[in-house]
Design a protein around this motif. Sequence first.
Motif, PDB file in Angstrom:
ATOM      1  N   GLU A  35     -10.110 -11.851 -29.423  1.00  0.00           N
ATOM      2  CA  GLU A  35      -9.279 -12.653 -30.314  1.00  0.00           C
ATOM      3  C   GLU A  35      -8.037 -13.204 -29.614  1.00  0.00           C
ATOM      4  N   GLY A  36      -8.246 -13.712 -28.398  1.00  0.00           N
ATOM      5  CA  GLY A  36      -7.170 -14.396 -27.691  1.00  0.00           C
ATOM      6  C   GLY A  36      -6.149 -13.507 -27.024  1.00  0.00           C
ATOM      7  N   LYS A  37      -6.379 -12.209 -27.037  1.00  0.00           N
ATOM      8  CA  LYS A  37      -5.435 -11.262 -26.441  1.00  0.00           C
ATOM      9  C   LYS A  37      -6.123 -10.412 -25.381  1.00  0.00           C
ATOM     10  N   ILE A  38      -5.341  -9.902 -24.430  1.00  0.00           N
ATOM     11  CA  ILE A  38      -5.826  -8.866 -23.528  1.00  0.00           C
ATOM     12  C   ILE A  38      -5.654  -7.534 -24.250  1.00  0.00           C
ATOM     13  N   VAL A  39      -6.775  -6.930 -24.586  1.00  0.00           N
ATOM     14  CA  VAL A  39      -6.761  -5.694 -25.362  1.00  0.00           C
ATOM     15  C   VAL A  39      -6.636  -4.487 -24.449  1.00  0.00           C
ATOM     16  N   GLU A  40      -7.275  -4.578 -23.273  1.00  0.00           N
ATOM     17  CA  GLU A  40      -7.296  -3.439 -22.359  1.00  0.00           C
ATOM     18  C   GLU A  40      -7.624  -3.940 -20.958  1.00  0.00           C
ATOM     19  N   GLU A  41      -7.135  -3.272 -19.945  1.00  0.00           N
ATOM     20  CA  GLU A  41      -7.506  -3.591 -18.566  1.00  0.00           C
ATOM     21  C   GLU A  41      -7.326  -2.361 -17.689  1.00  0.00           C
ATOM     22  N   GLY A  42      -8.058  -2.362 -16.581  1.00  0.00           N
ATOM     23  CA  GLY A  42      -7.951  -1.238 -15.664  1.00  0.00           C
ATOM     24  C   GLY A  42      -9.010  -1.322 -14.591  1.00  0.00           C
ATOM     25  N   LYS A  43      -9.065  -0.323 -13.748  1.00  0.00           N
ATOM     26  CA  LYS A  43     -10.108  -0.254 -12.731  1.00  0.00           C
ATOM     27  C   LYS A  43     -11.465  -0.116 -13.411  1.00  0.00           C
ATOM     28  N   PRO A  44     -12.518  -0.673 -12.807  1.00  0.00           N
ATOM     29  CA  PRO A  44     -13.834  -0.626 -13.452  1.00  0.00           C
ATOM     30  C   PRO A  44     -14.265   0.783 -13.842  1.00  0.00           C
ATOM     31  N   SER A  45     -14.048   1.748 -12.942  1.00  0.00           N
ATOM     32  CA  SER A  45     -14.482   3.118 -13.237  1.00  0.00           C
ATOM     33  C   SER A  45     -13.768   3.660 -14.474  1.00  0.00           C
ATOM     34  N   GLU A  46     -12.482   3.340 -14.601  1.00  0.00           N
ATOM     35  CA  GLU A  46     -11.712   3.813 -15.755  1.00  0.00           C
ATOM     36  C   GLU A  46     -12.148   3.104 -17.025  1.00  0.00           C
ATOM     37  N   PHE A  47     -12.296   1.768 -16.927  1.00  0.00           N
ATOM     38  CA  PHE A  47     -12.609   0.993 -18.127  1.00  0.00           C
ATOM     39  C   PHE A  47     -14.005   1.316 -18.659  1.00  0.00           C
ATOM     40  N   PHE A  48     -14.995   1.325 -17.781  1.00  0.00           N
ATOM     41  CA  PHE A  48     -16.372   1.527 -18.250  1.00  0.00           C
ATOM     42  C   PHE A  48     -16.659   2.982 -18.643  1.00  0.00           C
ATOM     43  N   ASP A  49     -16.039   3.902 -17.934  1.00  0.00           N
ATOM     44  CA  ASP A  49     -16.332   5.314 -18.204  1.00  0.00           C
ATOM     45  C   ASP A  49     -15.431   5.936 -19.263  1.00  0.00           C
ATOM     46  N   ASN A  50     -14.241   5.352 -19.437  1.00  0.00           N
ATOM     47  CA  ASN A  50     -13.297   5.961 -20.362  1.00  0.00           C
ATOM     48  C   ASN A  50     -12.421   4.903 -21.032  1.00  0.00           C
ATOM     49  N   PRO A  51     -13.030   3.986 -21.815  1.00  0.00           N
ATOM     50  CA  PRO A  51     -12.231   2.950 -22.486  1.00  0.00           C
ATOM     51  C   PRO A  51     -11.236   3.576 -23.450  1.00  0.00           C
ATOM     52  N   GLN A  52     -10.059   2.934 -23.549  1.00  0.00           N
ATOM     53  CA  GLN A  52      -8.970   3.540 -24.315  1.00  0.00           C
ATOM     54  C   GLN A  52      -8.878   3.028 -25.744  1.00  0.00           C
ATOM     55  N   THR A  53      -9.388   1.818 -26.007  1.00  0.00           N
ATOM     56  CA  THR A  53      -9.237   1.226 -27.327  1.00  0.00           C
ATOM     57  C   THR A  53     -10.565   1.243 -28.087  1.00  0.00           C
ATOM     58  N   ASP A  54     -10.471   1.286 -29.407  1.00  0.00           N
ATOM     59  CA  ASP A  54     -11.677   1.270 -30.236  1.00  0.00           C
ATOM     60  C   ASP A  54     -12.452  -0.036 -30.042  1.00  0.00           C
ATOM     61  N   ARG A  55     -11.710  -1.155 -29.869  1.00  0.00           N
ATOM     62  CA  ARG A  55     -12.387  -2.446 -29.719  1.00  0.00           C
ATOM     63  C   ARG A  55     -13.200  -2.478 -28.434  1.00  0.00           C
ATOM     64  N   ALA A  56     -12.652  -1.940 -27.338  1.00  0.00           N
ATOM     65  CA  ALA A  56     -13.381  -1.899 -26.070  1.00  0.00           C
ATOM     66  C   ALA A  56     -14.588  -0.966 -26.179  1.00  0.00           C
ATOM     67  N   LYS A  57     -14.417   0.166 -26.826  1.00  0.00           N
ATOM     68  CA  LYS A  57     -15.528   1.112 -27.013  1.00  0.00           C
ATOM     69  C   LYS A  57     -16.661   0.456 -27.796  1.00  0.00           C
ATOM     70  N   GLN A  58     -16.303  -0.280 -28.838  1.00  0.00           N
ATOM     71  CA  GLN A  58     -17.293  -0.965 -29.668  1.00  0.00           C
ATOM     72  C   GLN A  58     -18.054  -2.009 -28.849  1.00  0.00           C
ATOM     73  N   PHE A  59     -17.314  -2.777 -28.048  1.00  0.00           N
ATOM     74  CA  PHE A  59     -17.923  -3.826 -27.227  1.00  0.00           C
ATOM     75  C   PHE A  59     -18.887  -3.222 -26.195  1.00  0.00           C
ATOM     76  N   LEU A  60     -18.423  -2.196 -25.499  1.00  0.00           N
ATOM     77  CA  LEU A  60     -19.252  -1.585 -24.453  1.00  0.00           C
ATOM     78  C   LEU A  60     -20.493  -0.930 -25.033  1.00  0.00           C
ATOM     79  N   LYS A  61     -20.380  -0.412 -26.220  1.00  0.00           N
ATOM     80  CA  LYS A  61     -21.541   0.193 -26.878  1.00  0.00           C
ATOM     81  C   LYS A  61     -22.636  -0.854 -27.115  1.00  0.00           C
ATOM     82  N   CYS A  62     -22.232  -2.109 -27.313  1.00  0.00           N
ATOM     83  CA  CYS A  62     -23.184  -3.188 -27.585  1.00  0.00           C
ATOM     84  C   CYS A  62     -23.799  -3.752 -26.304  1.00  0.00           C
TER      85      CYS A  62
END
Length: 267
Positions: free
Chosen positions: A238-265
Amino acid sequence: MNNNNENALIVVKNLQKVFKNNNGDTVQALDGIDNVIHNGEKVVIIGPSGCGKSTFLRCLNCMEDPTGGSIFFGGEDLADMKVDINKHRENIGMVFQQFNLFNNKTVLQNIMLAPVHIRIKKAGGIFAPTAVKKQIKEEARQTAMSLLRRIGLEEKANVYPSKLSGGQKQRIAIVRALAMNPQVMLFDEPTSALDPEMVGEVLDLMKQLANEGMTMVVVTHEMGFAREVADRVIFMSEGKIVEEGKPSEFFDNPQTDRAKQFLKCVL
């Protein structure tokens, strides 16, 4: 966000972009983007369709005028209407989903077009000496052939784009951008228009560029590429940066519910 501006190539501050859609409604495509892209960094931007990823990239290359905010490149604000955008575009390569090759020109002509045009213009345009124009064209031809050899498509130099596969077209589009010797390469979903068996050859070339130290900003749905190549993953929604980080951190341990929802899909 990495706020350290040391060795920064692009500094984005409070970037805004508002559109009117076909119904006349206001759409906030970018809503206060802040980010710093450093020399040699590989940044991969992911997120759901319509979240502003491509708009962000097009603003970086001045193909979209921001509604507000700043984009500092080479010490100048690209969002300032007084800045010579074309001068900076020479240093910002762009690769699109749909290749954007000129179908009425050969592969060699496609690669040579921009370098020849810009160098002749700098040499005086139509008033440049004939010998200078000839030298510029020959140097551009040599560069183009060297780039074609690099990707194993030297024999396609005099072929028209209509005779190429999708993967070949996209690799030609990438080396066409490289012919300008840019400081940064922007990729807008470069594999999304390709048949699955052609994706690998394009990603392999992009990995080569990454390994050579090219600064890259890549919008993609290729999560394997993001995990393998990125120094940093940016997740937008929705036009914002919701989360960012190193790939290992982002994919293995996302911090936000929106990122978790996206990665699950997508994973």
